[in-house]
Design a protein around this motif. Structure first.
Motif, PDB file in Angstrom:
ATOM      1  N   SER A  90       0.836  -1.201   0.000  1.00 54.38           N
ATOM      2  CA  SER A  90       0.000   0.000   0.000  1.00 54.38           C
ATOM      3  C   SER A  90       0.862   1.238   0.000  1.00 54.38           C
ATOM      4  O   SER A  90       1.989   1.233   0.518  1.00 54.38           O
ATOM      5  CB  SER A  90      -0.917   0.007   1.233  1.00 54.38           C
ATOM      6  N   TYR A 132       1.354   5.305   1.018  1.00 54.40           N
ATOM      7  CA  TYR A 132       0.928   6.253   2.038  1.00 54.40           C
ATOM      8  C   TYR A 132       1.532   7.616   1.736  1.00 54.40           C
ATOM      9  O   TYR A 132       2.721   7.719   1.423  1.00 54.40           O
ATOM     10  CB  TYR A 132       1.382   5.812   3.431  1.00 54.40           C
ATOM     11  N   VAL A 154       2.899  10.644   3.357  1.00 54.03           N
ATOM     12  CA  VAL A 154       3.399  10.899   4.703  1.00 54.03           C
ATOM     13  C   VAL A 154       4.042  12.277   4.788  1.00 54.03           C
ATOM     14  O   VAL A 154       4.537  12.819   3.798  1.00 54.03           O
ATOM     15  CB  VAL A 154       4.427   9.828   5.133  1.00 54.03           C
ATOM     16  N   LEU A 184       2.799   5.250  10.382  1.00 53.59           N
ATOM     17  CA  LEU A 184       1.943   5.123   9.211  1.00 53.59           C
ATOM     18  C   LEU A 184       0.465   5.160   9.589  1.00 53.59           C
ATOM     19  O   LEU A 184      -0.384   5.512   8.773  1.00 53.59           O
ATOM     20  CB  LEU A 184       2.267   3.836   8.451  1.00 53.59           C
ATOM     21  N   LYS A 203      -2.113   9.302   5.678  1.00 51.52           N
ATOM     22  CA  LYS A 203      -3.206   8.993   4.771  1.00 51.52           C
ATOM     23  C   LYS A 203      -2.745   7.971   3.736  1.00 51.52           C
ATOM     24  O   LYS A 203      -1.674   8.102   3.173  1.00 51.52           O
ATOM     25  CB  LYS A 203      -3.667  10.253   4.049  1.00 51.52           C
ATOM     26  N   ARG A 204      -3.590   6.967   3.530  1.00 55.95           N
ATOM     27  CA  ARG A 204      -3.276   6.018   2.475  1.00 55.95           C
ATOM     28  C   ARG A 204      -3.541   6.683   1.128  1.00 55.95           C
ATOM     29  O   ARG A 204      -4.603   7.269   0.916  1.00 55.95           O
ATOM     30  CB  ARG A 204      -4.114   4.746   2.621  1.00 55.95           C
ATOM     31  N   TRP A 205      -2.555   6.586   0.243  1.00 55.72           N
ATOM     32  CA  TRP A 205      -2.724   7.193  -1.080  1.00 55.72           C
ATOM     33  C   TRP A 205      -3.702   6.352  -1.876  1.00 55.72           C
ATOM     34  O   TRP A 205      -3.546   5.133  -2.012  1.00 55.72           O
ATOM     35  CB  TRP A 205      -1.387   7.273  -1.808  1.00 55.72           C
TER      36      TRP A 205
END
Length: 1000
Positions: A628, A630, A632, A642, A646-648
Motif C-alpha cells: 500500500s 501512504y 506521509v 503510518l 493517509k493512504r494514497w
C-alpha cells in the motif's frame, strides 16, 4: 699527462663504471633450490604443502600470481673462509626471506622488474652474510610471488642462487665513482670544479685497466680528494627521507600488497642495521594494521624503530584515498581512524597529510585538516599536469571556507628519487619557490610496487651530505622539514580552491559499479548511524560500534586512489565488488533491525510501520509499505507512524498526472519527447518557463570512441562520435502517484532501459536507468542543453560547492573540461536555474549551457573487461526558481540519495521510559545548515552531531534536540573538546561544526 679532451675523458670514465660494478661479486658456489608452488599464499607452517619442484637457473617455477615457498641450501667453501660473503638470489619474482620463526628478514626483487630506469635499477638480489667461516651451512626459507614490482609476469624462472664473495673495497669504489661521475655531468661547463672531478675520474680510470686490490686502492685514494671537498653556505638544503610508496592495490591484488609490505619493511629494518643515518617513513595505517595481523614479530621491530625516532609514521588518513570521489564524512573518517591508529599504536600525533599520488585534491580538504589538528600537506602529483605548470612547490593552500594548510611538492617531482647528484641538482634548479625558501624535501627509494630504498640510495647520500657542487642533504623526518618550512611561510603565496590534476579525468567514471556501491554504502552507513543514535536517544544502547568501525575501515580501504578511481586490474574489482555487496547487505540488515527496534519504541504496535527521515527538514512524500502507498509528512531527523498517515488512493491526482504518447505531466512540470526518445521540452508550468534550450534536445545518449586507459580518455573525444543510443520501444503509463515513460534503447551489443518518472507532487524529472554495457573502448554520455545563461557551473563537493567556469577562454579552462561533482551540478541565473543530480556519478562537463554526465567507460587497460557489465543508476533534472542557493538544490540532491525508510515494529515493547518522548532527534532552524552525521562518540556513549553551512554565507542557527536533560560542547573532528555550547551557532561560509551531546 696528455691534454685529452674533457668529452673523451668523461666517456672513458663512464666506460669503467660497469666493469667496477661487475667486479663487486664473485660467485663461488651454487645453492640447492627447492620450491613448493601454490596458487595463493600459504602460511609458513604449511610451506611444504604445495607442488614440490627442484630448480636450477633457467627453470620455470610459476605463472603470474603463483606463490611458492623457496628453500635455499648450501655450504660456504673452505677456500673463501674469512672473506665477506653474500648470497645472490633472483627468482624473477618478489621474495621475502624469513627467519626460523617465520618472520620476515629481508625482501628481494627481480632485476628485470618494470621500472623507470631514469630513477635507477629496481632489483634487490644481495643477501649479506658477513664474514663467513669454512663449512658454514646456508639454509634459508623464502616466500615468493611470481610477479615483479608492478604486477607484471616477467619470466617466472629462477635466474640465480649463488654463494658469492663480496669485495667490499670494490663496492665502495663503485659508489665513490658513480657519485662523482654523475656530479661531473651535473656541474656547469668550464668550471674548475667540474674539470677537477673529470680529471680525477680519468686518472682513476687509467688505474683500473686491471681491477685488483692494488688498483682499487689507488683509484679510491684519487677520488677521495674530490669526495672530501665541502660545500659553502647553502642556498637550498634538501631534507631526505627514505620512502616506499606502496599502492594498496593496483596492478596486483590486495593479498599481494600485504606481502609487499612485509618485503619492504623487513628490507628497511635490515638496512637500518648497516646505515646509522638512515631515516625512513611510511604512511597508511591500513598497511601497519596488516603487518600487525600477519607479521606480529616484524611489527614489534617496526615499533622499536619508531620509538627510536628513525622510522617516521606518515600521513593522517587510514589510506591514501581518492579525494575527488570520496564523500565528506568518509574523508573525516579517513582522518579520524588514521590519526587514532597512530596515536593508540605509537603515541604519535600526526601533523602531515601524506598524499603523494592521488588524482586531484578537493577544496574541502584544508578545513578537514585544520579541524583535525593537521597543519601540513605533502604531494607531488600536480607535477603531472599536461598543459599548465602549478605555480608553486611551497605555498599555503586555502580551502573553500578560508582554512589554510602549508603545502609542499617535492621539486624533484617524484616519490621514487634515486638520491643521486641529479636529484639534488634538479631540486635546486627546479624549486619554484627558492627565492623565498631555503628548504626542500626529497623522497628516496623505490615505490608504487614497494621495495623502498636499497643500499645504492644510502651509499650515495653518505657521500653527498655536503659535497662541493651540490646542495647539502640531510636525512631527517618530514615533520622536521615542515617545521623548518613553516618558519618561512610568511613569504609564501596562497593558492585558493581545488588542486586540479590535468590528467586522469577518466577515473571519475571508470569502474562505475564500484562508484555506485561507494555512494550507496556511504549513505547506508550514515543512515545506520542515525538509526542507532535515535535508538540510543530512546534509552536503548544497541549501537553496533565494533561492526560499524569494521565496515567503515574496509570501505575506506576501497577508497584507495587506485581502487575507487577504477585504475586497477580485473581481480581487484572482482574482489572489491564481492566485498562491497556483502558490506552493503550487512549494513542494510543492521539498519532494518535497528529501525525495527526503534519502531517498537514509538508505540506503533507490533507489525505496524514507522517512517524514518534522517535529513534535517520535514519531507512530504509517498512511501510503500506492505503493498500500500501512504502520503506521509515526516518531521526533520525523526519519524512518523503510518497509522497517522493517509493512504494514497488511486484517482487523487488524476486531473494533473498524465502519461500519454510523448508526454508526461503533473501540476508543476510538462515533459515532451521527440520521436527518438530525447526530451524536447521540460516546461515549468508554475513559472511559465522552458528549461531546455530552444531547438535542442535533452537526455541525448551519445557514444564516443575512447582509446584511453582507466585513467585518461582522449581530450578530443567529442570529435570521435561513434553513434547514439537508438530508441527501440517506448511505453507511457501512470502507476499510482507516478507518470512514467519506459524507453528501450540499443547500440551495438548493448541495451539501455530507462524509466523516466514524474511524481504527482514532484518538481524533478527522475531517470531510473539500467544498462547492459558490452562495448569496448567506448564512452557513454548523456547531455542536457538548458535554457540558462551563466559563466559558471555550481558543483557540489564535500561540505560545500565550487563554482567552475563554463567558458573555455584560457588553457586552464580548456583542460578542466571534465569536472567532479557529487550529488548535483547546477547552472543558474539570478532568477532561474536547472540542476542535474545523480545517485552515483561523478564525472561531468559544463560548457556554455550544456550539462553533460559521463555515464560509462570501457577502457581495456589495466582491466580488459572494465565495465562490460550490467549497471544501474539514477539521475534527475530539477528546474527551479531563483539561483541554486535560493532553490536549496543541495536538499534535492540529498533527497535523491537518501530515501525515507519504513521500519516495522517488532513488538509492542515500550521504551525505557515508556514510549519515545520526541519525534525529531535534531532540529536546525536555518535552511542552509546541513546535519551531515549523527553518531555515537568514539570513546563514550555521547552523541556526535556534525553540521556544515551549505550556501557559502554566514549562517546563524539554533540546534535543538529531542533528548532532554543534556549539555552541549563543541569538539573538533577528532572529537576533542573546544568549548561549551548553548546550541546557538554562527557558521562562517562552508564551515563545519561538530557538537557533542552529553547526557546530564
Amino acid at each position: 699527462m696528455p691534454y685529452e679532451s674533457k668529452r673523451i675523458m668523461l666517456q672513458k670514465a663512464k666506460n669503467v663504471l660497469p666493469r667496477i660494478r661487475h667486479a663487486i661479486y664473485e660467485p663461488v658456489s651454487a645453492m640447492k633450490v627447492t620450491a613448493w608452488v601454490t596458487e595463493e599464499p600459504v602460511p609458513y607452517a604449511e610451506r611444504t604443502t604445495g607442488s614440490k619442484i627442484e630448480l636450477a637457473p633457467g627453470d620455470k617455477w610459476g605463472n603470474l600470481w603463483d606463490c611458492a615457498w623457496f628453500r635455499f641450501e648450501g655450504i660456504v667453501p673452505e677456500a673463501v673462509a674469512g672473506q665477506k660473503m653474500v648470497l645472490l638470489i633472483d627468482v624473477n619474482g618478489e621474495l621475502c626471506l624469513l627467519d626460523k620463526e617465520g618472520s620476515p628478514m629481508q625482501g628481494l626483487t627481480n632485476i628485470n622488474s618494470e621500472f623507470d630506469f631514469e630513477l635507477g635499477l629496481p632489483g634487490k638480489r644481495v643477501v649479506d652474510l658477513g664474514t663467513s667461516s669454512a663449512g658454514q651451512p646456508i639454509d634459508l626459507w623464502a616466500d615468493a610471488g611470481c610477479n615483479d614490482l608492478f604486477g607484471k609476469y616477467r619470466s617466472g624462472t629462477l635466474k640465480e642462487a649463488d654463494i658469492a664473495i663480496c669485495y667490499e673495497e670494490i663496492r665502495q669504489l663503485y659508489y665513490d665513482y658513480e657519485v662523482l661521475l654523475e656530479l661531473a655531468e651535473q656541474l656547469n661547463e668550464n668550471t674548475a670544479r667540474r674539470e677537477r672531478v673529470i680529471q680525477n675520474l680519468y686518472d682513476a680510470a687509467l688505474k683500473l685497466e686491471v681491477i685488483n686490490e692494488e688498483t682499487v686502492q689507488k683509484a679510491r685514494e684519487i677520488l677521495a680528494k674530490e669526495l672530501a671537498k665541502r660545500g659553502g653556505d647553502p642556498v637550498v638544503t634538501v631534507s631526505a627521507i627514505g620512502h616506499a610508496h606502496i599502492d594498496l592495490a593496483w596492478l596486483w591484488p590486495i593479498r599481494e600488497t600485504i606481502r609487499k609490505g612485509a618485503r619492504t619493511f623487513s628490507t628497511v629494518l635490515k638496512n637500518m642495521e648497516k646505515y646509522p643515518d638512515y631515516m625512513f617513513g611510511a604512511s597508511q595505517p591500513q598497511l601497519y594494521q596488516w603487518m600487525k595481523e600477519y607479521y606480529p614479530k616484524l611489527y614489534d621491530r617496526i615499533k622499536e624503530r619508531i620509538q627510536e625516532g628513525r622510522w617516521e609514521v606518515q600521513g593522517a588518513m587510514w589510506v591514501e584515498p581518492d579525494t575527488n570521489i570520496s564523500g565528506g564524512e568518509a574523508l573525516v573518517r579517513q582522518i579520524l581512524y588514521g590519526k587514532r591508529f597512530f596515536q593508540q599504536e605509537f603515541g604519535q600525533e600526526m601533523k602531515v597529510l601524506w598524499l603523494p599520488d592521488v588524482f586531484g585534491y578537493s577544496a574541502s580538504l584544508p578545513q578537514l585538516l585544520r579541524k583535525s589538528g593537521v597543519d601540513y600537506m605533502m604531494t607531488q602529483k600536480l607535477s603531472w599536469n599536461v598543459y599548465n605548470t602549478h605555480p608553486h612547490h611551497s605555498f599555503e593552500w586555502e580551502g573553500i571556507d578560508g582554512s589554510k594548510v602549508l603545502a609542499h611538492l617535492p621539486p624533484e617531482d617524484t616519490y621514487n628519487s634515486p638520491g643521486a647528484p641529479r636529484s639534488l641538482t634538479k631540486i635546486e634548479n627546479s624549486y619554484l619557490d627558492r627565492n623565498v625558501s631555503e628548504h626542500a624535501l626529497m623522497l628516496f627509494g623505490i615505490g608504487d610496487g614497494g621495495g623502498g630504498p636499497g643500499e645504492e640510495h644510502l651509499e650515495r647520500l653518505a657521500r653527498e651530505q655536503n659535497l662541493l657542487g651540490l646542495p647539502p642533504v640531510v636525512q631527517e623526518s618530514s615533520l622536521s622539514f615542515f617545521r623548518k618550512l613553516e618558519q618561512e611561510k610568511e613569504r609564501f603565496q596562497t593558492y585558493r580552491g581545488e588542486l586540479y590534476l590535468e590528467k586522469h579525468q577518466g577515473t571519475l567514471t571508470t569502474q562505475a559499479r564500484n562508484k555506485w556501491y561507494n555512494r550507496k554504502l556511504e549513505k547506508a552507513l550514515r543512515e545506520l548511524e542515525f538509526a542507532a543514535s535515535l535508538l540510543l536517544a530512546m534509552g536503548v544502547n544497541l549501537y553496533p560500534s565494533k561492526e560499524l568501525e569494521t565496515i567503515w575501515k574496509e570501505m575506506l580501504l576501497y577508497q584507495f586512489h587506485d581502487i575507487l578511481p577504477g585504475s586497477s586490474i580485473t581481480r581487484v574489482f572482482e574482489e572489491s565488488l564481492e566485498r562491497y555487496s556483502a558490506m552493503y547487505d550487512r549494513t542494510k540488515e543492521l539498519l532494518a533491525q535497528t529501525y525495527a527496534k526503534a519502531a517498537s519504541l514509538t508505540g506503533a504496535g507490533e507489525g505496524r510501520g514507522v517512517v524514518f527521515n534522517s535529513l534535517p527538514w520535514e519531507r512530504e512524500e509517498v512511501v510503500m509499505h506492505k503493498g500500500s502507498r501512504y502520503a506521509v509528512k515526516v518531521p526533520a531527523m525523526g519519524f512518523t507512524l503510518l497509522t497517522d498517515a493517509k493512504r494514497w488512493m488511486k484517482g487523487q491526482g488524476e486531473a494533473e498526472l498524465r502519461a500519454e504518447e510523448r508526454l508526461l505531466e503533473n501540476q508543476y512540470l510538462r515533459v515532451t519527447f521527440a520521436e527518438d526518445g530525447s526530451i524536447e521540452s521540460i516546461y515549468d508550468k508554475v513559472l511559465d518557463r522552458e528549461s531546455i534550450a530552444s531547438g535542442k534536445q535533452g537526455n541525448v545518449f551519445t557514444i564516443y570512441h575512447d582509446k584511453g586507459d582507466a585513467w585518461d580518455f582522449p581530450r578530443d573525444y567529442r570529435d570521435t562520435v561513434a553513434g547514439r543510443m537508438k530508441l527501440e520501444g517506448s511505453s507511457f503509463f501512470v502507476d499510482g502517484p507516478q507518470a512514467i515513460v519506459e524507453h528501450l534503447y540499443g547500440f551495438g551489443e548493448s541495451t539501455l532501459v530507462q524509466r523516466i518518472v514524474l511524481d504527482e507532487l514532484g518538481t524533478t524529472v527522475r531517470f531510473e536507468t539500467k544498462v547492459n554495457w558490452k562495448e569496448t573502448e567506448k564512452m557513454l554520455r548523456v547531455s542536457f542543453p538548458v535554457h540558462v545563461m551563466t559563466d559558471h557551473a555550481n558543483c557540489e563537493i564535500q561540505f560545500g560547492y565550487l563554482k567552475r567556469p563554463t567558458t573555455r577562454n584560457t588553457m586552464i579552462e580548456f583542460v578542466r573540461d571534465e569536472i567532479c561533482a557529487h550529488q548535483y551540478i547546477d547552472l543558474s541565473q539570478p532568477d532561474y536555474g536547472v540542476a542535474l543530480m545523480s545517485d552515483s556519478k561523478y564525472g561531468y562537463s559544463a560548457e556554455r549551457n550544456v550539462l553533460d554526465i559521463n555515464l560509462l567507460r570501457s577502457p581495456s587497460y589495466p582491466d580488459p573487461v572494465a565495465d562490460r557489465a550490467e549497471h544501474q543508476f539514477v539521475y534527475a533534472v530539477y528546474p527551479h526558481r531563483g539561483d541554486f542557493i535560493q532553490a536549496q538544490v543541495y536538499r534535492k540532491g540529498y533527497e535523491l540519495n537518501t530515501p525515507l525508510t519504513v521500519g516495522e515494529s517488532s513488538s509492542t515493547h515500550a521504551g525505557a521510559n515508556g514510549e519515545a518522548s520526541f519525534t525529531s532527534l535534531v532540529l536546525v532552524d536555518n535552511p542552509h545548515v546541513m546535519v551531515e552525521a549523527v553518531k555515537k562518540a568514539e570513546d563514550s556513549d555521547d552523541l556526535i552531531i556534525r553540521l556544515y553551512e551549505t550556501s557559502g554565507t554566514i549562517a546563524e542557527t539554533s540546534v535543538t534536540f529531542g533528548i532532554t536533560d543534556r549539555k552541549l560542547e563543541e569538539v573538533d573532528l577528532m572529537e576533542n573538546p573546544i568549548g561549551e555550547s548553548d546550541g546557538c551557532l554562527v557558521f562562517q561560509p562552508f564551515e563545519i561544526k561538530t557538537l557533542r551531546v552529553l547526557r546530564g
